[in-house]
Design an enzyme around this catalytic site. Structure first.
Site, PDB file in Angstrom:
ATOM      1  N   GLU A  38      23.535 -91.309  -2.815  1.00 43.71           N
ATOM      2  CA  GLU A  38      24.779 -92.293  -2.501  1.00 43.71           C
ATOM      3  C   GLU A  38      24.246 -92.906  -1.310  1.00 43.71           C
ATOM      4  O   GLU A  38      24.096 -92.337  -0.180  1.00 43.71           O
ATOM      5  CB  GLU A  38      25.860 -91.285  -2.327  1.00 43.71           C
ATOM      6  N   LEU A  39      24.031 -94.265  -1.248  1.00 44.09           N
ATOM      7  CA  LEU A  39      23.045 -94.986  -0.271  1.00 44.09           C
ATOM      8  C   LEU A  39      24.225 -96.228   0.346  1.00 44.09           C
ATOM      9  O   LEU A  39      25.348 -95.855   0.096  1.00 44.09           O
ATOM     10  CB  LEU A  39      21.913 -95.375  -1.024  1.00 44.09           C
ATOM     11  N   GLY A  71      23.439 -91.234   2.323  1.00 42.87           N
ATOM     12  CA  GLY A  71      22.770 -91.547   3.575  1.00 42.87           C
ATOM     13  C   GLY A  71      22.314 -93.026   3.329  1.00 42.87           C
ATOM     14  O   GLY A  71      22.692 -93.722   2.588  1.00 42.87           O
ATOM     15  N   ASN A 107      29.183 -89.953   8.981  1.00 42.28           N
ATOM     16  CA  ASN A 107      30.368 -90.731   8.896  1.00 42.28           C
ATOM     17  C   ASN A 107      31.588 -89.968   8.302  1.00 42.28           C
ATOM     18  O   ASN A 107      32.742 -90.215   8.388  1.00 42.28           O
ATOM     19  CB  ASN A 107      30.033 -92.067   8.254  1.00 42.28           C
ATOM     20  N   GLU A 146      29.675 -88.979  -8.060  1.00 39.05           N
ATOM     21  CA  GLU A 146      30.343 -87.876  -7.241  1.00 39.05           C
ATOM     22  C   GLU A 146      31.812 -87.814  -7.800  1.00 39.05           C
ATOM     23  O   GLU A 146      32.349 -89.103  -7.764  1.00 39.05           O
ATOM     24  CB  GLU A 146      30.024 -87.758  -5.989  1.00 39.05           C
ATOM     25  N   SER A 206      22.640 -84.527  12.154  1.00 36.37           N
ATOM     26  CA  SER A 206      22.631 -83.769  13.489  1.00 36.37           C
ATOM     27  C   SER A 206      23.486 -84.110  14.413  1.00 36.37           C
ATOM     28  O   SER A 206      23.717 -83.414  15.328  1.00 36.37           O
ATOM     29  CB  SER A 206      21.187 -83.643  14.092  1.00 36.37           C
ATOM     30  N   CYS A 215      30.611 -96.299   3.980  1.00 38.91           N
ATOM     31  CA  CYS A 215      29.550 -97.139   2.901  1.00 38.91           C
ATOM     32  C   CYS A 215      30.328 -97.917   2.160  1.00 38.91           C
ATOM     33  O   CYS A 215      29.760 -98.882   1.377  1.00 38.91           O
ATOM     34  CB  CYS A 215      28.786 -96.020   2.198  1.00 38.91           C
ATOM     35  N   LYS A 217      22.149 -79.449   4.427  1.00 39.80           N
ATOM     36  CA  LYS A 217      21.565 -79.871   5.847  1.00 39.80           C
ATOM     37  C   LYS A 217      22.444 -81.085   6.222  1.00 39.80           C
ATOM     38  O   LYS A 217      22.387 -82.360   5.574  1.00 39.80           O
ATOM     39  CB  LYS A 217      20.076 -80.553   5.643  1.00 39.80           C
TER      40      LYS A 217
HETATM   41  P1  NAP Z   1      20.662 -91.453   7.426  1.00 44.72           P
HETATM   42  O1  NAP Z   1      20.148 -91.904   8.664  1.00 44.72           O
HETATM   43  O2  NAP Z   1      19.993 -91.755   5.994  1.00 44.72           O
HETATM   44  O3  NAP Z   1      20.997 -90.077   7.464  1.00 44.72           O
HETATM   45  C1  NAP Z   1      21.601 -89.360   6.549  1.00 44.72           C
HETATM   46  C2  NAP Z   1      21.255 -87.846   6.450  1.00 44.72           C
HETATM   47  O4  NAP Z   1      19.798 -87.898   6.163  1.00 44.72           O
HETATM   48  C3  NAP Z   1      21.292 -86.991   7.870  1.00 44.72           C
HETATM   49  O5  NAP Z   1      21.587 -85.821   7.465  1.00 44.72           O
HETATM   50  C4  NAP Z   1      19.779 -87.112   8.337  1.00 44.72           C
HETATM   51  O6  NAP Z   1      19.616 -86.146   9.224  1.00 44.72           O
HETATM   52  C5  NAP Z   1      19.079 -87.292   7.135  1.00 44.72           C
HETATM   53  N1  NAP Z   1      17.498 -87.705   7.368  1.00 44.72           N
HETATM   54  C6  NAP Z   1      17.221 -88.499   8.306  1.00 44.72           C
HETATM   55  N2  NAP Z   1      15.993 -88.762   8.097  1.00 44.72           N
HETATM   56  C7  NAP Z   1      15.627 -88.051   7.205  1.00 44.72           C
HETATM   57  C8  NAP Z   1      14.400 -87.877   6.234  1.00 44.72           C
HETATM   58  N3  NAP Z   1      13.261 -88.514   6.802  1.00 44.72           N
HETATM   59  N4  NAP Z   1      14.418 -87.090   5.083  1.00 44.72           N
HETATM   60  C9  NAP Z   1      15.444 -86.659   4.783  1.00 44.72           C
HETATM   61  N5  NAP Z   1      16.586 -86.746   5.094  1.00 44.72           N
HETATM   62  C10 NAP Z   1      16.744 -87.284   6.462  1.00 44.72           C
HETATM   63  O7  NAP Z   1      22.189 -92.230   7.434  1.00 44.72           O
HETATM   64  P2  NAP Z   1      23.577 -92.105   8.215  1.00 44.72           P
HETATM   65  O8  NAP Z   1      22.989 -92.940   9.204  1.00 44.72           O
HETATM   66  O9  NAP Z   1      23.518 -90.658   8.601  1.00 44.72           O
HETATM   67  O10 NAP Z   1      24.514 -92.694   7.355  1.00 44.72           O
HETATM   68  C11 NAP Z   1      25.016 -93.853   7.358  1.00 44.72           C
HETATM   69  C12 NAP Z   1      24.300 -94.446   5.804  1.00 44.72           C
HETATM   70  O11 NAP Z   1      25.007 -93.663   4.782  1.00 44.72           O
HETATM   71  C13 NAP Z   1      25.048 -95.817   5.513  1.00 44.72           C
HETATM   72  O12 NAP Z   1      23.931 -96.715   4.952  1.00 44.72           O
HETATM   73  C14 NAP Z   1      25.984 -95.595   4.594  1.00 44.72           C
HETATM   74  O13 NAP Z   1      26.197 -96.611   3.723  1.00 44.72           O
HETATM   75  C15 NAP Z   1      25.556 -94.518   3.732  1.00 44.72           C
HETATM   76  N6  NAP Z   1      26.670 -93.894   3.158  1.00 44.72           N
HETATM   77  C16 NAP Z   1      26.573 -93.933   1.839  1.00 44.72           C
HETATM   78  C17 NAP Z   1      27.803 -93.232   1.150  1.00 44.72           C
HETATM   79  C18 NAP Z   1      27.905 -93.214  -0.279  1.00 44.72           C
HETATM   80  O14 NAP Z   1      28.551 -92.448  -0.736  1.00 44.72           O
HETATM   81  N7  NAP Z   1      26.938 -94.003  -1.063  1.00 44.72           N
HETATM   82  C19 NAP Z   1      28.682 -92.460   1.919  1.00 44.72           C
HETATM   83  C20 NAP Z   1      28.353 -92.303   3.278  1.00 44.72           C
HETATM   84  C21 NAP Z   1      27.390 -92.853   3.918  1.00 44.72           C
HETATM   85  P3  NAP Z   1      19.995 -86.701  10.794  1.00 44.72           P
HETATM   86  O15 NAP Z   1      21.180 -86.811  11.198  1.00 44.72           O
HETATM   87  O16 NAP Z   1      19.291 -85.042  11.396  1.00 44.72           O
HETATM   88  O17 NAP Z   1      18.855 -87.734  10.939  1.00 44.72           O
END
Ligand code: NAP
Length: 489
Positions: free
Chosen positions: A254-255, A232, A155, A466, A181, A288, A178
């Site tokens: 950061e979730l 993520g 995002n 952060e 994707s 997020c 990483k």
């Molecule tokens: P995500 O599905 O958790 O993916 C985040 C990252 O983790 C991507 O690089 C993803 O790779 C990787 N990933 C996927 N499966 C994994 C595994 N089993 N082990 C380790 N890494 C893995 O989240 P998203 O959909 O990209 O992002 C949205 C989420 O992020 C939302 O919940 C949002 O609130 C949160 N977010 C939080 C913040 C904050 O600062 N708190 C900021 C931005 C976003 P792939 O893309 O290759 O699957």
């Protein structure tokens, strides 16, 4: 609108831009058209290991550079990012979907982390502590943790990376990154800026891969990787906490978030509406820190809803590269479905659909994942949207009467990242800010992120911070040295 980017990028390992060990690649697509915008290597386990090797090899030299040298490289990285802002932003819009103006804003925001942490590199002070025994001397050192792995979401493809690489580089750590994707091309362009700023080979390494589980497993089982910084979803974050136990790895997480947005009767109406719109609809609701629940006091409710509706209906939806677009596509079809499910669930349980509530198709939208900006009136605790992160352009409104009721609603969440409220009463401003169980509070402000502030959550939104003066601590070990027999007894 036709996709205009055509970019094939590579892995960065030890200063070399390379293909994956087995030569495999995957395509990156435009969420606004479905068209191809480029491709990247599908990194393998051997590639991840090679990247860790490179980061480990670069560490002794990098950690012993002067703070001034690291600061210069970071500041130069920021300057180069700004010079290339147009190219990076167009790439970001093409693979992520956000409007070009927002993408340019993100490039500036991302660059600001390099600049900020360039300054912090020069302030990694230790301490000399008065001894308990006059013969001793006590020193406290702050040293780089070592090799760091950074896993980032789609995002904010540039800023979530620089928010980790900035402090890691400033502290003297080397990194393996990483990116998501869906958005690896922006990541590659940012790493090229760091490289061109003079970072030695191996200080930052890039692994793109569709097999995130494999990448994580390789990182978590390699003893040389001392710290993982992840941004993520809470679901994956919990998996990483479990994985970290085996080698007791340090984690920053950061979730997810589920921000409440409270508007008290005494708020200035238009700034409050504009604040909610900025918080809710920026990046099509995929941040997020997005407001997911708006709590509006009864006395201002009708006026607030009427103005919100007028402004939301006036927001142009379209491809992020099209002139005037304020709302771009969602990242993929699954995101559209999730937003729509939240709307259908709320309406089935009694909410009123004020505007939106449908996917957009037809001219200008074909092939893309567009959802009409939506407002729901009368959201209650029975509805999924009350407790779950929507990650889409859907605002749910709930009326309240008292301050206690608003706080109770707001804190009723497993998340604790960002929260917002509007009031002109200074005593209430202080009181409500203190009572909200969130790591970030926007008081009369809908946009709260900045490099100089500590960003992070409470509860299931994660741990670690952060940015700000504490951001660099995540990448430093504290060591205490007792020097015996050196003083006059
Ligand atoms: P995500 O599905 O958790 O993916 C985040 C990252 O983790 C991507 O690089 C993803 O790779 C990787 N990933 C996927 N499966 C994994 C595994 N089993 N082990 C380790 N890494 C893995 O989240 P998203 O959909 O990209 O992002 C949205 C989420 O992020 C939302 O919940 C949002 O609130 C949160 N977010 C939080 C913040 C904050 O600062 N708190 C900021 C931005 C976003 P792939 O893309 O290759 O699957």
């Amino acid at each position: 609108m036709a996709t205009v980017i055509d970019l094939d990028e590579k892995l960065l390992i030890g200063g070399e831009w390379t293909e994956a060990e087995d030569g495999a690649r995957f395509d990156v697509n435009d969420p606004g058209t479905g068209g191809r915008v480029g491709s990247v290597p599908n990194g393998t386990e051997a590639d991840v290991k090679a990247a860790i090797d490179a980061a480990a090899a670069a560490l002794p030299c990098w950690r012993s550079t002067t703070a001034l040298e690291r600061a210069r490289i970071l500041r130069r990285s920021a300057d180069i990012m700004r010079e290339r802002a147009d190219e990076i932003a167009r790439t970001m819009t093409s693979e992520q979907g956000k409007p070009l103006a927002e993408a340019k804003g993100e490039v500036e925001y991302a660059a600001s982390f390099f600049e900020w942490f360039g300054g912090e590199a020069e302030r990694i002070y230790g301490e000399v502590v008065p001894p308990m025994n006059g013969a001793n001397r006590v020193l406290v050192l702050r040293q780089p943790v070592g090799v760091v792995a950074a896993i980032t979401p789609w995002n904010f493809p540039a800023a979530m990376m620089t928010r980790k690489l900035g402090p890691a580089m400033a502290a003297g750590c080397t990194s393996v990154v990483k990116p998501a994707s869906a958005t690896p091309l922006t990541a590659a362009l940012v790493l090229r800026c760091i490289e061109d700023a003079g970072a030695p080979a191996g200080v930052v390494n890039l692994i793109t891969s569709r097999d995130a589980g494999m990448v994580a497993n390789t990182i978590f089982t390699d003893a040389r990787v001392r710290k993982i910084s992840f941004t993520g979803s809470t679901e994956i974050g919990k998996d990483l906490i479990r994985a970290s136990a085996e080698q007791v790895k340090r984690l920053s997480l950061e979730l997810g978030g589920h921000a409440p947005y409270i508007i008290f009767d005494d708020a200035d109406l238009e700034p409050a509406v504009d604040g909610l719109i900025a918080s809710k609809y920026r990046n099509a609701g995929q941040t997020c820190v997005c407001a997911n629940r708006a709590f509006v006091q009864r006395g201002i409710y009708d006026a607030f809803l009427a103005l919100l509706k007028e402004k939301v209906e006036a927001m142009p939806v379209g491809h992020g590269l099209a002139e005037g677009t304020m709302i771009g596509p969602l990242i993929n079809e699954a995101a559209v479905e999730k937003a729509h499910e939240h709307v259908e669930d709320a309406v089935a349980k009694g909410a009123t659909l004020v505007t939106g509530g449908e996917r957009l198709t037809g001219e200008g939208y074909d092939g893309g994942s567009f959802y009409k900006p939506t407002i729901l009136d009368g959201v209650t605790r029975e509805m999924d949207i009350f407790y779950e992160e929507t990650f889409g352009p859907v605002a749910g409104l709930t009326v309240f009467d008292t301050e206690d009721e608003a706080i109770d609603y707001a804190n009723d969440s497993i998340y604790g990242l960002a929260s917002y409220f509007h009031t002109r009463d200074y005593a209430r401003l202080m009181r409500v800010a203190e009572r909200l169980e969130y790591g970030i509070v926007g008081a009369n402000a809908g946009i709260i992120s900045a490099a100089n502030a500590p960003f992070g959550g409470m509860k299931q939104s994660g741990y670690g911070r952060e940015g700000g003066s504490v951001g660099i601590d995540e990448y430093l070990d504290v060591k205490y040295v007792l020097m015996g027999g050196v003083g006059v007894v």
